[in-house]
Design a protein around this motif. Structure first.
Motif, PDB file in Angstrom:
ATOM      1  N   TRP A 141       0.832  -1.201   0.000  1.00 18.07           N
ATOM      2  CA  TRP A 141       0.000   0.000   0.000  1.00 18.07           C
ATOM      3  C   TRP A 141       0.870   1.255   0.000  1.00 18.07           C
ATOM      4  N   GLY A 142       1.903   1.256   0.835  1.00 15.05           N
ATOM      5  CA  GLY A 142       2.816   2.398   0.888  1.00 15.05           C
ATOM      6  C   GLY A 142       3.535   2.634  -0.429  1.00 15.05           C
ATOM      7  N   ILE A 143       3.976   1.551  -1.061  1.00 15.90           N
ATOM      8  CA  ILE A 143       4.671   1.673  -2.346  1.00 15.90           C
ATOM      9  C   ILE A 143       3.737   2.254  -3.411  1.00 15.90           C
ATOM     10  N   ILE A 144       2.541   1.694  -3.513  1.00 20.30           N
ATOM     11  CA  ILE A 144       1.603   2.154  -4.538  1.00 20.30           C
ATOM     12  C   ILE A 144       1.188   3.600  -4.279  1.00 20.30           C
ATOM     13  N   ALA A 145       0.850   3.919  -3.026  1.00 18.74           N
ATOM     14  CA  ALA A 145       0.387   5.278  -2.706  1.00 18.74           C
ATOM     15  C   ALA A 145       1.484   6.306  -2.961  1.00 18.74           C
ATOM     16  N   SER A 146       2.705   6.021  -2.518  1.00 15.92           N
ATOM     17  CA  SER A 146       3.776   7.013  -2.689  1.00 15.92           C
ATOM     18  C   SER A 146       4.118   7.221  -4.158  1.00 15.92           C
ATOM     19  N   LEU A 147       4.131   6.163  -4.952  1.00 15.04           N
ATOM     20  CA  LEU A 147       4.401   6.324  -6.377  1.00 15.04           C
ATOM     21  C   LEU A 147       3.256   7.069  -7.076  1.00 15.04           C
ATOM     22  N   ILE A 192      13.729   5.758  -5.627  1.00 13.79           N
ATOM     23  CA  ILE A 192      12.849   6.713  -6.312  1.00 13.79           C
ATOM     24  C   ILE A 192      12.344   7.773  -5.335  1.00 13.79           C
ATOM     25  N   ILE A 193      11.921   7.345  -4.160  1.00 16.92           N
ATOM     26  CA  ILE A 193      11.415   8.281  -3.150  1.00 16.92           C
ATOM     27  C   ILE A 193      12.525   9.236  -2.714  1.00 16.92           C
ATOM     28  N   ALA A 194      13.729   8.711  -2.490  1.00 19.71           N
ATOM     29  CA  ALA A 194      14.846   9.560  -2.061  1.00 19.71           C
ATOM     30  C   ALA A 194      15.173  10.607  -3.121  1.00 19.71           C
ATOM     31  N   TYR A 195      15.243  10.201  -4.377  1.00 19.49           N
ATOM     32  CA  TYR A 195      15.538  11.160  -5.454  1.00 19.49           C
ATOM     33  C   TYR A 195      14.428  12.198  -5.601  1.00 19.49           C
ATOM     34  N   PHE A 196      13.179  11.753  -5.506  1.00 14.42           N
ATOM     35  CA  PHE A 196      12.070  12.685  -5.637  1.00 14.42           C
ATOM     36  C   PHE A 196      12.075  13.711  -4.502  1.00 14.42           C
ATOM     37  N   LEU A 197      12.209  13.232  -3.265  1.00 12.94           N
ATOM     38  CA  LEU A 197      12.244  14.161  -2.124  1.00 12.94           C
ATOM     39  C   LEU A 197      13.457  15.077  -2.200  1.00 12.94           C
ATOM     40  N   GLY A 247      16.540  28.201   2.917  1.00 11.21           N
ATOM     41  CA  GLY A 247      16.979  27.565   1.682  1.00 11.21           C
ATOM     42  C   GLY A 247      18.082  26.549   1.918  1.00 11.21           C
ATOM     43  N   PHE A 248      19.074  26.920   2.720  1.00  9.08           N
ATOM     44  CA  PHE A 248      20.164  25.985   3.026  1.00  9.08           C
ATOM     45  C   PHE A 248      19.662  24.782   3.821  1.00  9.08           C
ATOM     46  N   ILE A 249      18.720  25.018   4.728  1.00  5.35           N
ATOM     47  CA  ILE A 249      18.169  23.919   5.527  1.00  5.35           C
ATOM     48  C   ILE A 249      17.435  22.915   4.636  1.00  5.35           C
ATOM     49  N   GLU A 250      16.928  23.342   3.503  1.00  3.40           N
ATOM     50  CA  GLU A 250      16.264  22.427   2.577  1.00  3.40           C
ATOM     51  C   GLU A 250      17.238  21.814   1.577  1.00  3.40           C
ATOM     52  N   ILE A 251      18.210  22.573   1.141  1.00  4.39           N
ATOM     53  CA  ILE A 251      19.163  22.069   0.144  1.00  4.39           C
ATOM     54  C   ILE A 251      20.063  20.974   0.725  1.00  4.39           C
ATOM     55  N   ILE A 252      20.505  21.148   1.954  1.00  3.75           N
ATOM     56  CA  ILE A 252      21.438  20.187   2.555  1.00  3.75           C
ATOM     57  C   ILE A 252      20.858  18.773   2.586  1.00  3.75           C
ATOM     58  N   PRO A 253      19.652  18.545   3.171  1.00  7.32           N
ATOM     59  CA  PRO A 253      19.134  17.169   3.115  1.00  7.32           C
ATOM     60  C   PRO A 253      18.770  16.730   1.701  1.00  7.32           C
ATOM     61  N   GLY A 254      18.394  17.700   0.849  1.00 12.10           N
ATOM     62  CA  GLY A 254      18.083  17.350  -0.537  1.00 12.10           C
ATOM     63  C   GLY A 254      19.276  16.733  -1.245  1.00 12.10           C
ATOM     64  N   ILE A 255      20.435  17.311  -1.041  1.00  7.92           N
ATOM     65  CA  ILE A 255      21.655  16.765  -1.653  1.00  7.92           C
ATOM     66  C   ILE A 255      22.042  15.446  -0.991  1.00  7.92           C
ATOM     67  N   LEU A 256      21.938  15.389   0.337  1.00  5.92           N
ATOM     68  CA  LEU A 256      22.320  14.164   1.049  1.00  5.92           C
ATOM     69  C   LEU A 256      21.412  12.983   0.713  1.00  5.92           C
ATOM     70  N   LEU A 257      20.167  13.255   0.332  1.00  6.76           N
ATOM     71  CA  LEU A 257      19.261  12.165  -0.059  1.00  6.76           C
ATOM     72  C   LEU A 257      19.686  11.485  -1.356  1.00  6.76           C
ATOM     73  N   LEU A 258      20.505  12.129  -2.141  1.00  3.18           N
ATOM     74  CA  LEU A 258      20.926  11.560  -3.417  1.00  3.18           C
ATOM     75  C   LEU A 258      21.982  10.469  -3.272  1.00  3.18           C
ATOM     76  N   PHE A 259      22.579  10.378  -2.081  1.00  5.27           N
ATOM     77  CA  PHE A 259      23.648   9.407  -1.847  1.00  5.27           C
ATOM     78  C   PHE A 259      23.193   8.363  -0.830  1.00  5.27           C
ATOM     79  N   ARG A 260      23.416   7.113  -1.158  1.00  6.49           N
ATOM     80  CA  ARG A 260      22.941   6.015  -0.323  1.00  6.49           C
ATOM     81  C   ARG A 260      23.517   6.057   1.090  1.00  6.49           C
ATOM     82  N   ARG A 261      24.770   6.430   1.234  1.00  6.36           N
ATOM     83  CA  ARG A 261      25.414   6.438   2.555  1.00  6.36           C
ATOM     84  C   ARG A 261      24.820   7.468   3.508  1.00  6.36           C
ATOM     85  N   THR A 262      24.336   8.556   2.984  1.00  6.91           N
ATOM     86  CA  THR A 262      23.838   9.652   3.837  1.00  6.91           C
ATOM     87  C   THR A 262      22.309   9.734   3.861  1.00  6.91           C
TER      88      THR A 262
END
Length: 195
Positions: free
Chosen positions: A7-13, A100-105, A158-173
């Motif tokens: 349900w979570g997978i279908i709803a989020s996509l 997909i969710i990490a890249y989108f967010l 803006g910085f508070i949003e950009i920082i996690p946005g960039i970190l979400l693109l990498f699996r380790r962070t």
């Protein structure tokens, strides 16, 4: 538990695909979503309150909330059908879904963070707003006007949003970024509800 994951997978996509963000490069897709779901949402809203006029599926509008409710309910029924097949969910599906969710967010956070850095979201108030008495302003307009007067806060946000946005693109962070993003989105959620 498997049903809730599906349900979570279908709803989020569905949220990613069906919520009409006005900044998407594929403008025809946003128009298609509006043309398809706006009549349905308008019909549901007119059943709830027939005396009110609704203008469409916009950010934080009643139409958007109805579309989100439709996604949640319909994705549950799709998950029930998927769950009846009795086959377990492949771990690859879960991995792809998380990516997909990490890249989108990450994209959403970076987009709104850059908008704040460039002073495109919290813009300086117009003269007609500045000369209006505070008690006569709608609380939403008052909030946005106040935020637009502080360039420092806009850049900080803006910085508070950009920082996690960039970190979400990498699996380790991703896990650390997820916690920061959760705080950012919680703040945004309560701002939207409050104002």
């Amino acid at each position: 538990m498997d049903l809730l994951k599906k349900w979570g997978i279908i709803a989020s996509l569905c949220f990613i695909v069906l919520l009409p963000f006005p900044f998407f490069l594929l403008r025809f897709w946003t128009d298609l979503i509006h043309n398809t779901f706006n009549p349905i949402c308008q019909s549901i809203l007119s059943l709830i309150n027939p005396e009110r006029t609704y203008y469409g599926i916009e950010s934080d509008s009643a139409g958007m909330w109805v579309l989100m409710a439709l996604i949640v309910v319909s994705s549950f029924f799709v998950a029930l059908v998927w769950n009846k097949k009795r086959n377990g969910m492949s771990p690859a599906i879960g991995n792809w879904h998380r990516t997909i969710i990490a890249y989108f967010l990450g994209f959403i956070l970076i987009k709104y963070g850059v908008d704040k850095l460039l002073l495109n979201q919290f813009y300086f108030p117009e003269p007609n707003t500045l000369y209006t008495r505070v008690g006569e302003l709608d609380k939403s307009l008052l909030y946005w006007t106040s935020m637009g007067t502080s360039k420092l806060y806009s850049m900080f946000a803006g910085f508070i949003e950009i920082i996690p946005g960039i970190l979400l693109l990498f699996r380790r962070t991703r896990t650390f970024a997820g916690f920061i993003a959760l705080l950012v989105f919680t703040n945004v959620f309560f701002l939207n509800i409050g104002f």
